[in-house]
Each structure stands twice: as structure tokens, then as C-alpha cells.
Design a protein around this motif. Structure first.
Motif, mmCIF file in Angstrom:
data_model
loop_
_atom_site.group_PDB
_atom_site.id
_atom_site.type_symbol
_atom_site.label_atom_id
_atom_site.label_comp_id
_atom_site.label_asym_id
_atom_site.label_seq_id
_atom_site.Cartn_x
_atom_site.Cartn_y
_atom_site.Cartn_z
ATOM 1 N N PHE A 1 0.820 -1.211 0.000
ATOM 2 C CA PHE A 1 0.000 0.000 0.000
ATOM 3 C C PHE A 1 0.856 1.265 0.000
ATOM 4 N N ASP A 2 2.103 1.152 0.462
ATOM 5 C CA ASP A 2 2.960 2.337 0.509
ATOM 6 C C ASP A 2 3.202 2.924 -0.879
ATOM 7 N N LYS A 3 3.231 2.067 -1.897
ATOM 8 C CA LYS A 3 3.448 2.547 -3.261
ATOM 9 C C LYS A 3 2.257 3.340 -3.790
ATOM 10 N N MET A 4 1.094 3.141 -3.185
ATOM 11 C CA MET A 4 -0.104 3.852 -3.634
ATOM 12 C C MET A 4 -0.176 5.273 -3.083
ATOM 13 N N VAL A 5 0.658 5.577 -2.104
ATOM 14 C CA VAL A 5 0.637 6.905 -1.483
ATOM 15 C C VAL A 5 1.747 7.751 -2.089
ATOM 16 N N PRO A 6 1.406 8.792 -2.847
ATOM 17 C CA PRO A 6 2.443 9.616 -3.468
ATOM 18 C C PRO A 6 3.101 10.546 -2.453
ATOM 19 N N PHE A 7 4.307 10.971 -2.767
ATOM 20 C CA PHE A 7 4.971 11.964 -1.923
ATOM 21 C C PHE A 7 4.318 13.325 -2.160
ATOM 22 N N CYS A 8 4.016 14.046 -1.075
ATOM 23 C CA CYS A 8 3.427 15.381 -1.188
ATOM 24 C C CYS A 8 4.000 16.259 -0.079
ATOM 25 N N GLU A 9 4.849 17.192 -0.465
ATOM 26 C CA GLU A 9 5.587 18.000 0.507
ATOM 27 C C GLU A 9 4.719 18.953 1.312
ATOM 28 N N TYR A 10 3.517 19.282 0.816
ATOM 29 C CA TYR A 10 2.669 20.253 1.507
ATOM 30 C C TYR A 10 2.199 19.750 2.874
ATOM 31 N N SER B 1 -5.221 15.385 9.168
ATOM 32 C CA SER B 1 -4.127 15.913 8.349
ATOM 33 C C SER B 1 -2.781 15.367 8.813
ATOM 34 N N ILE B 2 -2.597 15.250 10.111
ATOM 35 C CA ILE B 2 -1.336 14.733 10.645
ATOM 36 C C ILE B 2 -1.172 13.258 10.305
ATOM 37 N N VAL B 3 -2.252 12.495 10.459
ATOM 38 C CA VAL B 3 -2.202 11.072 10.117
ATOM 39 C C VAL B 3 -1.818 10.901 8.655
ATOM 40 N N ALA B 4 -2.458 11.672 7.777
ATOM 41 C CA ALA B 4 -2.137 11.597 6.348
ATOM 42 C C ALA B 4 -0.697 12.038 6.090
ATOM 43 N N ALA B 5 -0.254 13.071 6.804
ATOM 44 C CA ALA B 5 1.093 13.611 6.590
ATOM 45 C C ALA B 5 2.177 12.571 6.835
ATOM 46 N N THR B 6 1.977 11.708 7.826
ATOM 47 C CA THR B 6 3.010 10.708 8.117
ATOM 48 C C THR B 6 3.284 9.811 6.927
ATOM 49 N N MET B 7 2.255 9.583 6.097
ATOM 50 C CA MET B 7 2.421 8.720 4.921
ATOM 51 C C MET B 7 2.827 9.507 3.681
ATOM 52 N N PHE B 8 2.224 10.692 3.477
ATOM 53 C CA PHE B 8 2.532 11.481 2.283
ATOM 54 C C PHE B 8 3.950 12.056 2.317
ATOM 55 N N VAL C 1 2.328 2.559 5.883
ATOM 56 C CA VAL C 1 0.926 2.291 6.196
ATOM 57 C C VAL C 1 0.829 1.345 7.392
ATOM 58 N N VAL C 2 1.770 0.432 7.502
ATOM 59 C CA VAL C 2 1.781 -0.509 8.626
ATOM 60 C C VAL C 2 1.914 0.245 9.954
ATOM 61 N N ASP C 3 2.813 1.232 9.997
ATOM 62 C CA ASP C 3 2.997 2.028 11.215
ATOM 63 C C ASP C 3 1.697 2.707 11.632
ATOM 64 N N VAL C 4 0.986 3.231 10.645
ATOM 65 C CA VAL C 4 -0.249 3.954 10.912
ATOM 66 C C VAL C 4 -1.339 3.005 11.399
ATOM 67 N N VAL C 5 -1.499 1.873 10.738
ATOM 68 C CA VAL C 5 -2.534 0.912 11.123
ATOM 69 C C VAL C 5 -2.298 0.388 12.535
ATOM 70 N N LEU C 6 -1.054 0.078 12.857
ATOM 71 C CA LEU C 6 -0.756 -0.427 14.198
ATOM 72 C C LEU C 6 -0.957 0.651 15.255
ATOM 73 N N ALA C 7 -0.684 1.908 14.909
ATOM 74 C CA ALA C 7 -0.956 2.999 15.849
ATOM 75 C C ALA C 7 -2.451 3.117 16.109
ATOM 76 N N LEU C 8 -3.254 2.990 15.059
ATOM 77 C CA LEU C 8 -4.708 3.034 15.211
ATOM 78 C C LEU C 8 -5.209 1.883 16.088
ATOM 79 N N ALA C 9 -4.656 0.704 15.859
ATOM 80 C CA ALA C 9 -5.056 -0.464 16.657
ATOM 81 C C ALA C 9 -4.685 -0.271 18.124
#
Length: 225
Positions: free
Chosen positions: A44-53, A174-181, A187-195
Motif C-alpha cells: 500500500f505504501d506505493k499507492m501513497v504519493p509523496f506530497c511535501e505540503y 491531516s497529521i495522520v495523512a502527513a506521516t504517509m505522504f 501504512v503498517v505504522d499507521v494501522v498499528l498505531a490506530l489499533a
């Protein structure tokens, strides 16, 4: 005098004492040498593009968490809500330190070159110099943001200030999304944090007879005496 001070203000000392433990532990983990870490990755990490904003909400995280803790510590009169917040944060951050210690981890997602050059990519470049792509599991940026939002959303004093709750919600997402963008986390880090948020929140907020809430009542009684 010392005993009376601790009875009235002892709970406020929990945060600085814990932060000393956390920062010393985190500094040690970040500066370990000659160790191998497990690479965290998912398709899933490949599906998230880099976005500096997204660097803007990412940096706002530091102010968000600090302001939330300080507001609950000094402005909110409900001592139970304050203790629920810091127990929630403290448990998650301690688990993060323990996981990083026994399971060194990191990722290889950071771009070698940025697709654009602007002030935001300069900020990302600076971020990369001060924060290594190691010790990422679970994401503390994600965990603490959600913990802060839960405390704000449940706060009785903010019940009629929905703009505060909605503002915290937008910033948290926005912060959650920022960690991936920003390629700071997988994505694994984010999912485990949510769990982990779900598990710890059940422990801290739901069981009225839990040992944590018993201690909260004792502290509240001391504060109000």
C-alpha cells in the motif's frame, strides 16, 4: 509542606518526569550504532504519493500535543479528564519505546530526489536531517494525535465549542495523512498505531472500575482537598 505540595500538584509532575524518561530512551534508540533493523514495508505504501505540503500539519503536531496537554493540565477543571489524557499518551509512548528496543525497525521509503523544489520541500529536507527513518513502529505522530483528539472530543468543558472539536478533528486527520505522504511512516505504522489507540482507549476510558480510574479518583480527591 512538601507532602501538601505533592498532594495538590503531584499529578502535574507526571508529565515532565515521564518526558525525561521518554526523551532519554528515544535519544538512546535513535543513536544506537552497529545494529540492524527490520525494514517495515507494505504494498500500500506505493499507492501513497509523496506530497511535501503535508509538512505543515506534520510540524503542527508538536504544538498540537503540547497545547492539548498544557490546556488539560492547567485550564480544564476536570482532573479525571486530564489523567485519562496523560495515561493514554504515556501508555502508548511507553509501548513505542519497548517495541523499538526489542524490535529495531525502520523503512526505506524516503525519496532520493524531490519531484519539485519549493519552501515545503526545503522543510521536508530539514525534517529528514533531524529525524531518522528508524524506530517508526507504531507511529507516535498518529497515536498521540488521535489520543489528543479523543480527549478533546470527550471534554465536558468543550461540549458547546464544536469548532474546537472539528478543528482538532481536521488537524488530526491531516497529521495522520502527513506521516504517509511525507514518507515518514509506512501504512503498517499507521494501522498499528490506530489499533493501539483502540486497545488503550478501552483500558483508559471504558472500565469504570479499572485500576487506572481508581488512581484517577484518588488523585482527583487529593487535588480538590
Amino acid at each position: 509542606m512538601t507532602r501538601e505540595f505533592l498532594r495538590k500538584h503531584g499529578t502535574k509532575l507526571l508529565v515532565p518526569l515521564f518526558m525525561v524518561f521518554y526523551m532519554v530512551s528515544f535519544f538512546y534508540l535513535e543513536n544506537r550504532v552497529n545494529y540492524r533493523f527490520h525494514v517495515i514495508h507494505s504494498s500500500f505504501d506505493k499507492m501513497v504519493p509523496f506530497c511535501e505540503y503535508f509538512v505543515v500539519p506534520y510540524f503542527l503536531w508538536f504544538f498540537y500535543i503540547a497545547f492539548t496537554v498544557l490546556w488539560f493540565m492547567f485550564k480544564n477543571k476536570d482532573q479525571k479528564e486530564y489523567l485519562q489524557l496523560i495515561f493514554n499518551l504515556g501508555i502508548g509512548m511507553t509501548v513505542f519505546i519497548f517495541v523499538s528496543w526489542i524490535y529495531p525497525n525502520g523503512h526505506l521509503l524516503r525519496p532520493i530526489e524531490f519531484p519539485r523544489e519549493n519552501i515545503f520541500t526545503d522543510m521536508v529536507r530539514f525534517l529528514y536531517t533531524i529525524d531518522t527513518p528508524t524506530n517508526v513502529l507504531p507511529s507516535i505522530h498518529v497515536y498521540n494525535s488521535i489520543a489528543a483528539f479523543i480527549a478533546i472530543a470527550r471534554c465536558k468543558a468543550l461540549k458547546n465549542k464544536r469548532w474546537v472539536v472539528w478543528g482538532a478533528f481536521v488537524l488530526t486527520i491531516s497529521i495522520v495523512a502527513a506521516t504517509m505522504f511525507l514518507k515518514q511512516h509506512t501504512v503498517v505504522d499507521v494501522v498499528l498505531a490506530l489499533a493501539m489507540n483502540v486497545v488503550v482507549c478501552i483500558l483508559v476510558y471504558r472500565p469504570e472500575n479499572s485500576s487506572i480510574l481508581v488512581h484517577q479518583r484518588e488523585y482527583s480527591g487529593a487535588e480538590n482537598s
